[in-house]
Design an enzyme around this catalytic site. Structure first.
Site, PDB file in Angstrom:
ATOM      1  N   HIS A 186      21.950  40.738  23.648  1.00  0.00           N
ATOM      2  CA  HIS A 186      22.634  40.394  22.396  1.00  0.00           C
ATOM      3  C   HIS A 186      22.097  41.254  21.264  1.00  0.00           C
ATOM      4  O   HIS A 186      20.888  41.326  21.034  1.00  0.00           O
ATOM      5  CB  HIS A 186      22.441  38.904  22.079  1.00  0.00           C
ATOM      6  CG  HIS A 186      23.158  38.023  23.053  1.00  0.00           C
ATOM      7  ND1 HIS A 186      22.616  36.870  23.567  1.00  0.00           N
ATOM      8  CD2 HIS A 186      24.390  38.162  23.615  1.00  0.00           C
ATOM      9  CE1 HIS A 186      23.491  36.323  24.409  1.00  0.00           C
ATOM     10  NE2 HIS A 186      24.569  37.080  24.447  1.00  0.00           N
ATOM     11  N   ARG A 188      22.029  41.357  17.905  1.00  0.00           N
ATOM     12  CA  ARG A 188      21.322  40.997  16.667  1.00  0.00           C
ATOM     13  C   ARG A 188      19.930  40.424  16.895  1.00  0.00           C
ATOM     14  O   ARG A 188      19.199  40.172  15.941  1.00  0.00           O
ATOM     15  CB  ARG A 188      22.156  39.987  15.898  1.00  0.00           C
ATOM     16  CG  ARG A 188      22.353  38.673  16.645  1.00  0.00           C
ATOM     17  CD  ARG A 188      23.429  37.844  15.979  1.00  0.00           C
ATOM     18  NE  ARG A 188      23.763  36.643  16.732  1.00  0.00           N
ATOM     19  CZ  ARG A 188      24.885  35.974  16.564  1.00  0.00           C
ATOM     20  NH1 ARG A 188      25.786  36.399  15.700  1.00  0.00           N
ATOM     21  NH2 ARG A 188      25.116  34.883  17.246  1.00  0.00           N
ATOM     22  N   ARG A 241      26.772  40.390  17.727  1.00  0.00           N
ATOM     23  CA  ARG A 241      26.202  39.881  18.981  1.00  0.00           C
ATOM     24  C   ARG A 241      26.672  40.642  20.224  1.00  0.00           C
ATOM     25  O   ARG A 241      25.895  40.923  21.122  1.00  0.00           O
ATOM     26  CB  ARG A 241      26.609  38.397  19.119  1.00  0.00           C
ATOM     27  CG  ARG A 241      26.324  37.748  20.463  1.00  0.00           C
ATOM     28  CD  ARG A 241      26.853  36.310  20.466  1.00  0.00           C
ATOM     29  NE  ARG A 241      26.879  35.726  21.794  1.00  0.00           N
ATOM     30  CZ  ARG A 241      25.912  34.962  22.309  1.00  0.00           C
ATOM     31  NH1 ARG A 241      24.828  34.721  21.619  1.00  0.00           N
ATOM     32  NH2 ARG A 241      26.030  34.451  23.510  1.00  0.00           N
ATOM     33  N   ASN A 258      26.402  38.463  28.288  1.00  0.00           N
ATOM     34  CA  ASN A 258      25.811  37.291  28.944  1.00  0.00           C
ATOM     35  C   ASN A 258      26.844  36.242  29.370  1.00  0.00           C
ATOM     36  O   ASN A 258      26.493  35.095  29.652  1.00  0.00           O
ATOM     37  CB  ASN A 258      24.765  36.642  28.029  1.00  0.00           C
ATOM     38  CG  ASN A 258      23.531  36.199  28.814  1.00  0.00           C
ATOM     39  OD1 ASN A 258      23.265  36.720  29.895  1.00  0.00           O
ATOM     40  ND2 ASN A 258      22.787  35.235  28.273  1.00  0.00           N
ATOM     41  N   ARG A 259      28.126  36.630  29.394  1.00  0.00           N
ATOM     42  CA  ARG A 259      29.183  35.804  29.995  1.00  0.00           C
ATOM     43  C   ARG A 259      30.044  36.661  30.918  1.00  0.00           C
ATOM     44  O   ARG A 259      31.042  36.205  31.429  1.00  0.00           O
ATOM     45  CB  ARG A 259      30.097  35.198  28.901  1.00  0.00           C
ATOM     46  CG  ARG A 259      29.386  34.310  27.885  1.00  0.00           C
ATOM     47  CD  ARG A 259      28.852  33.025  28.497  1.00  0.00           C
ATOM     48  NE  ARG A 259      28.222  32.157  27.502  1.00  0.00           N
ATOM     49  CZ  ARG A 259      26.988  32.300  27.039  1.00  0.00           C
ATOM     50  NH1 ARG A 259      26.212  33.288  27.473  1.00  0.00           N
ATOM     51  NH2 ARG A 259      26.490  31.461  26.130  1.00  0.00           N
ATOM     52  N   HIS A 312      15.608  37.071  24.927  1.00  0.00           N
ATOM     53  CA  HIS A 312      16.602  36.764  23.883  1.00  0.00           C
ATOM     54  C   HIS A 312      15.890  36.100  22.706  1.00  0.00           C
ATOM     55  O   HIS A 312      14.709  35.784  22.768  1.00  0.00           O
ATOM     56  CB  HIS A 312      17.637  35.769  24.422  1.00  0.00           C
ATOM     57  CG  HIS A 312      18.616  36.363  25.381  1.00  0.00           C
ATOM     58  ND1 HIS A 312      19.941  36.546  25.066  1.00  0.00           N
ATOM     59  CD2 HIS A 312      18.468  36.812  26.650  1.00  0.00           C
ATOM     60  CE1 HIS A 312      20.574  37.075  26.098  1.00  0.00           C
ATOM     61  NE2 HIS A 312      19.704  37.245  27.069  1.00  0.00           N
ATOM     62  N   SER A 313      16.661  35.853  21.643  1.00  0.00           N
ATOM     63  CA  SER A 313      16.159  34.970  20.587  1.00  0.00           C
ATOM     64  C   SER A 313      17.366  34.219  20.036  1.00  0.00           C
ATOM     65  O   SER A 313      18.480  34.744  20.091  1.00  0.00           O
ATOM     66  CB  SER A 313      15.462  35.759  19.476  1.00  0.00           C
ATOM     67  OG  SER A 313      16.381  36.541  18.745  1.00  0.00           O
ATOM     68  N   TYR A 314      17.219  32.991  19.494  1.00  0.00           N
ATOM     69  CA  TYR A 314      15.915  32.406  19.296  1.00  0.00           C
ATOM     70  C   TYR A 314      15.914  30.956  19.800  1.00  0.00           C
ATOM     71  O   TYR A 314      16.965  30.448  20.194  1.00  0.00           O
ATOM     72  CB  TYR A 314      15.562  32.385  17.789  1.00  0.00           C
ATOM     73  CG  TYR A 314      16.602  31.674  16.940  1.00  0.00           C
ATOM     74  CD1 TYR A 314      17.671  32.370  16.388  1.00  0.00           C
ATOM     75  CD2 TYR A 314      16.553  30.292  16.698  1.00  0.00           C
ATOM     76  CE1 TYR A 314      18.631  31.727  15.614  1.00  0.00           C
ATOM     77  CE2 TYR A 314      17.513  29.649  15.932  1.00  0.00           C
ATOM     78  CZ  TYR A 314      18.541  30.369  15.384  1.00  0.00           C
ATOM     79  OH  TYR A 314      19.497  29.728  14.633  1.00  0.00           O
ATOM     80  N   GLU A 387      13.867  32.525  25.303  1.00  0.00           N
ATOM     81  CA  GLU A 387      14.348  32.564  23.914  1.00  0.00           C
ATOM     82  C   GLU A 387      13.114  32.616  23.026  1.00  0.00           C
ATOM     83  O   GLU A 387      12.404  31.627  22.849  1.00  0.00           O
ATOM     84  CB  GLU A 387      15.179  31.317  23.588  1.00  0.00           C
ATOM     85  CG  GLU A 387      16.474  31.185  24.373  1.00  0.00           C
ATOM     86  CD  GLU A 387      17.600  32.091  23.872  1.00  0.00           C
ATOM     87  OE1 GLU A 387      17.440  32.747  22.819  1.00  0.00           O
ATOM     88  OE2 GLU A 387      18.641  32.144  24.545  1.00  0.00           O
TER      89      GLU A 387
END
Ligand code: 0X9
Ligand code: ZN
Length: 427
Positions: A186, A188, A241, A258-259, A312-314, A387
């Site tokens: 992702h 951002r 994103r 991620n989908r 990833h975050s967050y 995350e």
């Protein structure tokens, strides 16, 4: 003379483009929403479909006390408040005008980088672009000829080279089990590439303290998967994103990598068929070049992938499969032991609080994500999304001064989990 005239002309032609490319977020407002119960959460999902210009940051959690943020463009501020009121959705203004904050962060980062001598990178000193990260990766084999390999697995949609680093202890043994880490699926989530770079530096520059992590295992690290999206967050729009490939809807760009993965892809619970949504899954599994590249990296290590970790975050979570179903995978308890090791190490060192468990239960349903694929298709021994903690205005946007705290704490967890995997699954 001719040269300076040409220079001036170029400046006149290029400058407006540069000025207009950057989205300044002038008068964009940020609200915090506090959904109470299932009806409110359904409403938010509906709004995120109906209002492509509202940027919902994160999706609602399954727990009841969750809150989320939404960025509203100036022309929709009034109508958004009316909507919140009419549905009795609890809301409050967090940020009146996003512009000065985004601008201050951008200026800070650019200033920090004035003092950095590429290809040497100070991970704690700034956030780096995709090309800077590649330049750094490319410089490593010369410094660590026996221990490092850089491979390019393919290209992004906008033709950026997607690179993967392999780190070993240089003993020449082949086909060791692998710990594979990716970042920046992702765009951002800027702490993610910083974390990947920090891990690289721990394994290379701080080898004396981390030797045992490389004794019988190799590490494979891909700091930036979503190269186009990530670049776009540096040049155009900080809170982007998805990827940057156009979709069937001319109004809406990008797919959620991620989908987009081909294991249990396409469930409506956990992904969306609407190109305007943040969790748009694409027309078909793996129709994004970046997903294809990460898929190929994962498949390349099939049979010896003992730990897959996606940064990833967050939210401070260790998320295990499955995302697509409420059922638990066969090896769930073994994976939980690895998460236990990470969570305990972090709480002991900094008092940082993580939650862990299956994505479906701990966070929300997801389908077609990289972690489910790593388990379901590649049969990784342990597959996990981490995350990292929130920081900054939106959670995704730490200041440079936050990097050190975030990555050193997270390294305590990653190191402990890697050690637990190595202990539990000896080569
Ligand atoms: O929704 C996502 O894609 C991830 N959260 S984020 O806020 N970074 O967007 C969570 C995906 C977790 N999925 C699995 N671990 N299976
Ligand atoms: Zn993410």
């Amino acid at each position: 003379m001719a040269a300076s005239l040409l220079g001036l002309l170029t400046l006149l032609l290029v400058q407006p483009l540069v000025l207009f490319a950057w989205q300044d977020y002038k008068d964009y407002r940020v609200y915090e929403l506090r959904p109470q119960g299932i009806a409110d959460r359904k409403l938010i999902r509906k709004l995120s479909k109906e209002k492509p210009l509202w940027d919902f940051l994160g999706t609602t959690r399954n727990s009841n006390d969750s809150s989320l943020r939404v960025i509203i463009p100036p022309e929709e501020v009034d109508s958004s408040v009316e909507t919140f009121r009419s549905y009795h959705l609890e809301h409050r203004v967090l940020i009146e005008d996003l512009a000065p904050l985004v601008q201050a962060q951008r200026a800070e980062n650019i200033k920090r980088k004035e003092f950095i001598q590429m290809p040497h990178i100070e991970v704690l000193g700034a956030f780096y672009t995709h090309s800077e990260i590649n330049e750094y990766l490319d410089s490593l084999p010369e410094r660590f000829p026996k221990r490092v390999q850089v491979k390019q697995f393919g290209w992004s949609y906008e033709r950026r080279p997607l690179k993967v680093l392999t780190i070993s202890n240089g003993d020449g043994k082949r086909d060791k089990p692998v710990i594979l880490i990716d970042g920046t699926v992702h765009a951002r989530e800027w702490i993610s590439p910083s974390m990947a770079l920090y891990i690289i530096q721990q394994l290379l520059d701080n080898y004396s303290e981390n030797q045992e992590l490389l004794q019988d295992y190799d590490w494979v690290i891909m700091p930036v998967v979503n190269a186009d999206g990530y670049e776009y967050t540096h040049t155009d729009s900080r809170y982007w994103r998805k990827t940057r490939r156009p979709t069937s809807n001319p109004e809406c760009v990008g797919t959620d990598i991620n989908r987009n993965f081909g294991y249990e892809w396409g469930h409506d619970e956990g992904s969306s068929s609407d190109p305007c949504e943040g969790i748009y899954r694409g027309e078909r599994p793996f129709d994004q070049p970046e997903s294809q590249v990460l898929r190929d990296v994962l498949l390349n290590y099939r049979g010896r992938l003992n730990f897959y970790l996606s940064l990833h975050s967050y939210g401070n979570y260790f998320l295990l499969p499955w995302g697509y179903t409420r059922e638990f995978p066969e090896r769930y308890q073994d994976m939980m032991s690895v998460a236990d090791a990470g969570g305990m190490a972090i709480v002991h060192s900094t008092n940082g609080i993580y939650s862990w468990g299956s994505t479906y239960h701990v966070l929300y349903p997801t389908s077609g994500d990289t972690t489910d694929f790593a388990l379901g298709v590649v049969n990784a021994t342990v597959a996990m999304t981490m995350e990292l903690p929130a920081a900054g205005f939106q959670g995704f946007d730490p200041w440079v001064s936050h990097i050190e705290r975030l990555v050193t704490e997270s390294w305590v967890g990653v190191r402990a989990m890697a050690a637990e995997v190595i202990r539990s699954y000896p080569a």
